[in-house]
Design an enzyme around this catalytic site. Structure first.
Site, PDB file in Angstrom:
ATOM      1  N   SER A 198      59.958  16.026 -74.420  1.00 31.87           N
ATOM      2  CA  SER A 198      61.430  15.962 -74.373  1.00 31.87           C
ATOM      3  C   SER A 198      61.974  15.381 -75.672  1.00 31.87           C
ATOM      4  O   SER A 198      61.315  14.548 -76.311  1.00 31.87           O
ATOM      5  CB  SER A 198      61.876  15.052 -73.220  1.00 31.87           C
ATOM      6  OG  SER A 198      63.285  14.877 -73.264  1.00 31.87           O
ATOM      7  N   TYR A 228      61.535   7.307 -68.206  1.00 34.52           N
ATOM      8  CA  TYR A 228      61.349   8.722 -68.539  1.00 34.52           C
ATOM      9  C   TYR A 228      61.033   8.882 -70.027  1.00 34.52           C
ATOM     10  O   TYR A 228      60.063   9.548 -70.400  1.00 34.52           O
ATOM     11  CB  TYR A 228      62.620   9.487 -68.192  1.00 34.52           C
ATOM     12  CG  TYR A 228      62.604  10.946 -68.579  1.00 34.52           C
ATOM     13  CD1 TYR A 228      61.888  11.873 -67.808  1.00 34.52           C
ATOM     14  CD2 TYR A 228      63.295  11.413 -69.696  1.00 34.52           C
ATOM     15  CE1 TYR A 228      61.871  13.222 -68.154  1.00 34.52           C
ATOM     16  CE2 TYR A 228      63.275  12.757 -70.046  1.00 34.52           C
ATOM     17  CZ  TYR A 228      62.566  13.658 -69.269  1.00 34.52           C
ATOM     18  OH  TYR A 228      62.549  14.991 -69.616  1.00 34.52           O
TER      19      TYR A 228
HETATM   20  N1  LIG Z   1      66.155  20.323 -68.174  1.00 34.17           N
HETATM   21  C1  LIG Z   1      66.166  19.703 -69.342  1.00 34.17           C
HETATM   22  O1  LIG Z   1      67.201  19.619 -70.009  1.00 34.17           O
HETATM   23  C2  LIG Z   1      64.909  19.081 -69.891  1.00 34.17           C
HETATM   24  C3  LIG Z   1      65.005  18.434 -71.129  1.00 34.17           C
HETATM   25  C4  LIG Z   1      63.865  17.882 -71.690  1.00 34.17           C
HETATM   26  C5  LIG Z   1      62.654  17.966 -71.026  1.00 34.17           C
HETATM   27  N2  LIG Z   1      62.580  18.593 -69.809  1.00 34.17           N
HETATM   28  C6  LIG Z   1      61.268  18.653 -69.160  1.00 34.17           C
HETATM   29  O2  LIG Z   1      60.992  19.969 -68.754  1.00 34.17           O
HETATM   30  C7  LIG Z   1      60.185  19.955 -67.579  1.00 34.17           C
HETATM   31  C8  LIG Z   1      60.847  20.796 -66.504  1.00 34.17           C
HETATM   32  O3  LIG Z   1      62.142  20.305 -66.272  1.00 34.17           O
HETATM   33  P1  LIG Z   1      63.227  21.085 -65.391  1.00 34.17           P
HETATM   34  O4  LIG Z   1      64.537  20.748 -65.970  1.00 34.17           O
HETATM   35  O5  LIG Z   1      62.828  22.504 -65.203  1.00 34.17           O
HETATM   36  O6  LIG Z   1      63.095  20.240 -64.031  1.00 34.17           O
HETATM   37  P2  LIG Z   1      63.400  20.631 -62.533  1.00 34.17           P
HETATM   38  O7  LIG Z   1      64.373  21.747 -62.453  1.00 34.17           O
HETATM   39  O8  LIG Z   1      63.689  19.340 -61.846  1.00 34.17           O
HETATM   40  O9  LIG Z   1      61.958  21.192 -62.041  1.00 34.17           O
HETATM   41  C9  LIG Z   1      60.845  20.345 -62.030  1.00 34.17           C
HETATM   42  C10 LIG Z   1      59.651  21.107 -61.475  1.00 34.17           C
HETATM   43  O10 LIG Z   1      58.572  20.164 -61.334  1.00 34.17           O
HETATM   44  C11 LIG Z   1      58.157  20.112 -59.960  1.00 34.17           C
HETATM   45  N3  LIG Z   1      57.784  18.755 -59.579  1.00 34.17           N
HETATM   46  C12 LIG Z   1      58.580  17.660 -59.571  1.00 34.17           C
HETATM   47  N4  LIG Z   1      57.899  16.599 -59.107  1.00 34.17           N
HETATM   48  C13 LIG Z   1      56.640  17.046 -58.805  1.00 34.17           C
HETATM   49  C14 LIG Z   1      55.470  16.455 -58.282  1.00 34.17           C
HETATM   50  N5  LIG Z   1      55.445  15.149 -57.950  1.00 34.17           N
HETATM   51  N6  LIG Z   1      54.368  17.214 -58.096  1.00 34.17           N
HETATM   52  C15 LIG Z   1      54.382  18.539 -58.400  1.00 34.17           C
HETATM   53  N7  LIG Z   1      55.442  19.173 -58.921  1.00 34.17           N
HETATM   54  C16 LIG Z   1      56.562  18.435 -59.112  1.00 34.17           C
HETATM   55  C17 LIG Z   1      59.398  20.592 -59.175  1.00 34.17           C
HETATM   56  O11 LIG Z   1      59.047  21.171 -57.940  1.00 34.17           O
HETATM   57  P3  LIG Z   1      59.043  20.356 -56.546  1.00 34.17           P
HETATM   58  O12 LIG Z   1      60.282  19.530 -56.497  1.00 34.17           O
HETATM   59  O13 LIG Z   1      58.984  21.455 -55.570  1.00 34.17           O
HETATM   60  O14 LIG Z   1      57.785  19.552 -56.568  1.00 34.17           O
HETATM   61  C18 LIG Z   1      59.945  21.677 -60.096  1.00 34.17           C
HETATM   62  O15 LIG Z   1      59.236  22.884 -59.903  1.00 34.17           O
HETATM   63  C19 LIG Z   1      60.033  18.477 -67.195  1.00 34.17           C
HETATM   64  O16 LIG Z   1      58.812  17.975 -67.665  1.00 34.17           O
HETATM   65  C20 LIG Z   1      61.203  17.822 -67.904  1.00 34.17           C
HETATM   66  O17 LIG Z   1      60.949  16.464 -68.182  1.00 34.17           O
HETATM   67  C21 LIG Z   1      63.685  19.149 -69.227  1.00 34.17           C
END
Ligand SMILES: NC(=O)c1ccc[n+]([C@@H]2O[C@H](COP(=O)([O-])OP(=O)(O)OC[C@H]3O[C@@H](n4cnc5c(N)ncnc54)[C@H](OP(=O)(O)O)[C@@H]3O)[C@@H](O)[C@H]2O)c1
Length: 242
Positions: free
Chosen positions: A139, A153
């Site tokens: 991130s 985080y």
């Molecule tokens: N969105 C952004 O702007 C952003 C920015 C920087 C970095 N990121 C990174 O990108 C990645 C994806 O983010 P996103 O925005 O797509 O998040 P999201 O929409 O919240 O999706 C997160 C995914 O991870 C799964 N997950 C969460 N907790 C889990 C657990 N304990 N065990 C197994 N699976 C789990 C969730 O499924 P379930 O809830 O079904 O388990 C979901 O499929 C993350 O690592 C995040 O830190 C995102």
């Protein structure tokens, strides 16, 4: 056929990444706590989805055994460590140094840092068979203090960036490349409407899409990037420059 494992594929960036690999003709194995949407399961190349809580080390061991059984000795071409959490306290504040239970920091690190480490180790042998690739989703918050990301985080992501560097050198001995993709503000369930306020700080003047991240992850896993390891690609629209 090439095979990829993607964690956290039930929605958001992980789901878009799974769809991208499928479109490119890869066999896709995924996990999350929830099931994937039913229409995804109709794609026969989405060969398996395992419901698992990756913040539980015992559950990771069981998941790794199931996947290795599913692979049945086949090589693995890519592992995408995408699942992550940006936790809030019960007062909806981000978990920080001065607020929230310290024990919650441990569960953040279990998912955001230790799960990628455990999975990379568990799948090192099938990855080495194909001279494959690992991509860790880090991130922008791991590099700069972010107005909405808490310290738990941000430091877990900073640790994952460091792990990417270390893993790249260790896994090079196996012929496996390890890179990271650091998203900025991407429209998913992880970000709320307050993030729109950050757009003036983004040179490309928009939030990113899940496809913006997915295409970068996909390319890093292809032969076109055969000499690239240990890098972190910022998918931020230039936000990290300001
Ligand atoms: N969105 C952004 O702007 C952003 C920015 C920087 C970095 N990121 C990174 O990108 C990645 C994806 O983010 P996103 O925005 O797509 O998040 P999201 O929409 O919240 O999706 C997160 C995914 O991870 C799964 N997950 C969460 N907790 C889990 C657990 N304990 N065990 C197994 N699976 C789990 C969730 O499924 P379930 O809830 O079904 O388990 C979901 O499929 C993350 O690592 C995040 O830190 C995102």
């Amino acid at each position: 056929m090439n095979t990829v494992i993607i964690t956290g594929a039930s929605r958001g960036i992980g789901h878009a990444t799974a769809v991208r690999f499928l479109r490119e003709g890869w066999r896709v194995i995924t996990c999350a706590r929830a099931e994937v949407p039913p229409e995804c399961k109709m794609d026969r190349n989405w060969s398996a989805h395992f419901p698992v809580d990756l913040s539980d080390p015992n559950a990771i061991d069981a998941f790794a055994r199931q996947v290795l059984e599913h692979l049945n000795g086949d090589p693995l071409h890519a592992l995408v460590n995408n699942a992550g959490v940006s936790p809030k306290t019960s007062f909806k504040e981000r978990l920080g140094v001065l607020n929230g239970a310290i024990d919650r920091w441990r569960s953040v690190f279990e998912l955001n840092f230790f799960a990628p480490l455990r999975l990379a180790r568990a799948f090192a042998t099938p990855l080495s068979k194909s001279k494959g690739a690992v991509v860790n989703i880090t991130s922008i918050a791991g590099h700069y203090v972010h107005p909405f990301a808490g310290s738990a985080y941000s430091t877990s992501k900073a640790a994952l960036s460091g792990l990417t560097r270390e893993m790249a050198v260790e896994f090079a001995q196996l012929g496996v490349r390890v890179n990271a993709v650091a998203p900025g503000e991407i429209k998913t369930e992880m970000v709320s409407s307050e993030y729109e306020a950050l757009i003036p700080r983004i040179p490309l003047d928009r939030m990113g899409s899940t496809d913006d991240v997915a295409s970068c992850v996909y390319r890093l896993c292809t032969e076109e990037f055969a000499y690239v390891t240990g890098t972190e690609v910022f998918v931020t629209g230039g936000q990290h420059l300001l």
